[in-house]
Design a protein around this motif. Structure first.
Motif, PDB file in Angstrom:
ATOM      1  N   GLN A  80       0.842  -1.196   0.000  1.00  0.00           N
ATOM      2  CA  GLN A  80       0.000   0.000   0.000  1.00  0.00           C
ATOM      3  C   GLN A  80       0.885   1.257   0.000  1.00  0.00           C
ATOM      4  N   PRO A  81       1.653   1.494  -1.058  1.00  0.00           N
ATOM      5  CA  PRO A  81       2.590   2.628  -1.067  1.00  0.00           C
ATOM      6  C   PRO A  81       1.906   3.989  -0.951  1.00  0.00           C
ATOM      7  N   ILE A  82       0.617   4.038  -1.236  1.00  0.00           N
ATOM      8  CA  ILE A  82      -0.113   5.318  -1.122  1.00  0.00           C
ATOM      9  C   ILE A  82      -0.085   5.836   0.315  1.00  0.00           C
ATOM     10  N   LEU A  83       0.083   4.933   1.275  1.00  0.00           N
ATOM     11  CA  LEU A  83       0.151   5.345   2.684  1.00  0.00           C
ATOM     12  C   LEU A  83       1.304   6.317   2.930  1.00  0.00           C
ATOM     13  N   LEU A  84       2.376   6.167   2.179  1.00  0.00           N
ATOM     14  CA  LEU A  84       3.547   7.033   2.359  1.00  0.00           C
ATOM     15  C   LEU A  84       3.265   8.486   1.987  1.00  0.00           C
ATOM     16  N   GLN A  85       2.202   8.719   1.242  1.00  0.00           N
ATOM     17  CA  GLN A  85       1.848  10.084   0.849  1.00  0.00           C
ATOM     18  C   GLN A  85       0.962  10.769   1.890  1.00  0.00           C
ATOM     19  N   GLN A  86       0.487  10.015   2.860  1.00  0.00           N
ATOM     20  CA  GLN A  86      -0.417  10.580   3.862  1.00  0.00           C
ATOM     21  C   GLN A  86       0.393  11.171   5.020  1.00  0.00           C
ATOM     22  N   SER A  87       0.006  12.373   5.422  1.00  0.00           N
ATOM     23  CA  SER A  87       0.787  13.093   6.426  1.00  0.00           C
ATOM     24  C   SER A  87       0.851  12.357   7.766  1.00  0.00           C
ATOM     25  N   TRP A  88      -0.235  11.709   8.164  1.00  0.00           N
ATOM     26  CA  TRP A  88      -0.208  10.997   9.438  1.00  0.00           C
ATOM     27  C   TRP A  88       0.817   9.869   9.405  1.00  0.00           C
ATOM     28  N   MET A  89       0.963   9.214   8.263  1.00  0.00           N
ATOM     29  CA  MET A  89       1.935   8.120   8.139  1.00  0.00           C
ATOM     30  C   MET A  89       3.356   8.675   8.192  1.00  0.00           C
ATOM     31  N   GLN A  90       3.580   9.818   7.588  1.00  0.00           N
ATOM     32  CA  GLN A  90       4.905  10.426   7.634  1.00  0.00           C
ATOM     33  C   GLN A  90       5.287  10.788   9.070  1.00  0.00           C
ATOM     34  N   VAL A  91       4.335  11.326   9.833  1.00  0.00           N
ATOM     35  CA  VAL A  91       4.593  11.648  11.240  1.00  0.00           C
ATOM     36  C   VAL A  91       4.818  10.355  12.023  1.00  0.00           C
ATOM     37  N   LYS A  92       4.000   9.343  11.734  1.00  0.00           N
ATOM     38  CA  LYS A  92       4.157   8.045  12.401  1.00  0.00           C
ATOM     39  C   LYS A  92       5.558   7.485  12.147  1.00  0.00           C
ATOM     40  N   LEU A  93       6.021   7.557  10.924  1.00  0.00           N
ATOM     41  CA  LEU A  93       7.353   7.043  10.606  1.00  0.00           C
ATOM     42  C   LEU A  93       8.439   7.820  11.351  1.00  0.00           C
ATOM     43  N   GLY A  94       8.194   9.097  11.590  1.00  0.00           N
ATOM     44  CA  GLY A  94       9.117   9.884  12.414  1.00  0.00           C
ATOM     45  C   GLY A  94       9.191   9.324  13.831  1.00  0.00           C
ATOM     46  N   PHE A  95       8.032   8.980  14.383  1.00  0.00           N
ATOM     47  CA  PHE A  95       8.017   8.371  15.712  1.00  0.00           C
ATOM     48  C   PHE A  95       8.671   6.987  15.702  1.00  0.00           C
ATOM     49  N   ILE A  96       8.549   6.274  14.595  1.00  0.00           N
ATOM     50  CA  ILE A  96       9.182   4.958  14.492  1.00  0.00           C
ATOM     51  C   ILE A  96      10.701   5.119  14.494  1.00  0.00           C
ATOM     52  N   VAL A  97      11.193   6.151  13.846  1.00  0.00           N
ATOM     53  CA  VAL A  97      12.637   6.432  13.891  1.00  0.00           C
ATOM     54  C   VAL A  97      13.060   6.686  15.338  1.00  0.00           C
ATOM     55  N   ILE A  98      12.266   7.473  16.063  1.00  0.00           N
ATOM     56  CA  ILE A  98      12.561   7.721  17.481  1.00  0.00           C
ATOM     57  C   ILE A  98      12.523   6.409  18.267  1.00  0.00           C
ATOM     58  N   LEU A  99      11.550   5.551  17.961  1.00  0.00           N
ATOM     59  CA  LEU A  99      11.450   4.253  18.629  1.00  0.00           C
ATOM     60  C   LEU A  99      12.693   3.400  18.373  1.00  0.00           C
ATOM     61  N   ILE A 100      13.166   3.403  17.151  1.00  0.00           N
ATOM     62  CA  ILE A 100      14.364   2.616  16.824  1.00  0.00           C
ATOM     63  C   ILE A 100      15.582   3.181  17.558  1.00  0.00           C
TER      64      ILE A 100
END
Length: 182
Positions: A80-100
């Protein structure tokens, strides 16, 4: 696309077990640090057992769960690559970077304690233990609300929760100082 939901279910299962490990390992660090300051033979007996518990938790549950959660997340994003265009997913991925980053820093603390290097206090580890909680709150609000703006209310809630946890931590510390058995 039916298999998408199976992959999503596996992703969620491994996210839960990853967080379970991240919630418990700092608690073991607290016990390890406190055991390190006990007299012999208690120090050696407790230290050996707590190191074993931490090692098993970290390498049998936490690391494999982190890897599998990430792997299934990548597959989901590939499907579902369209998810990467959604702002909430981009913010979520930022939090995932913090989690890592949090995970890797926790690994550093794990290695230190496995080698009897105590650089942090048990009080610090009690506070460190809440890091994963804050990240989890942010990610859950983002995933449920699916809004990069509305998640701010969730983050404000996290900050309020953090303040309450810190106040509770101070209260508990005062109680422990008055009654060491508490």
């Amino acid at each position: 696309m039916e298999y998408y939901f199976y992959i999503k279910a596996l992703h969620l299962i491994f996210v839960i077990t990853w967080f379970a490990g991240l919630f418990y390992i700092p608690r073991l660090f607290v016990y390890q640090i406190e055991a390190y300051h006990k007299p012999s033979p208690e120090k050696e007996i407790l230290g050996k057992q707590l190191k074993l518990m931490a090692k098993r938790l970290w390498f049998i549950i936490t690391w494999p769960s982190a890897i599998l959660a990430t792997l299934f997340a990548v597959v989901l994003l590939f499907l579902q690559p369209i998810l990467l265009q959604q702002s909430w997913m981009q913010v979520k991925l930022g939090f995932i970077v913090i989690l890592i980053i949090y995970h890797l820093k926790t690994h550093q603390y794990f290695n230190q304690l496995q080698n009897d290097v105590v650089k942090k206090s048990s009080s610090f580890m009690r506070i460190w233990n809440e890091g994963a909680t804050f990240i989890l709150f942010a990610v859950i609000f983002l995933v449920i609300l699916k809004s990069a703006i509305n998640w701010i209310f969730g983050v404000v809630g996290i900050l309020v929760l953090g303040i309450l946890i810190m106040l509770g931590f101070k209260l508990y510390k005062n109680i422990r100082e008055k009654n060491p058995e508490a």
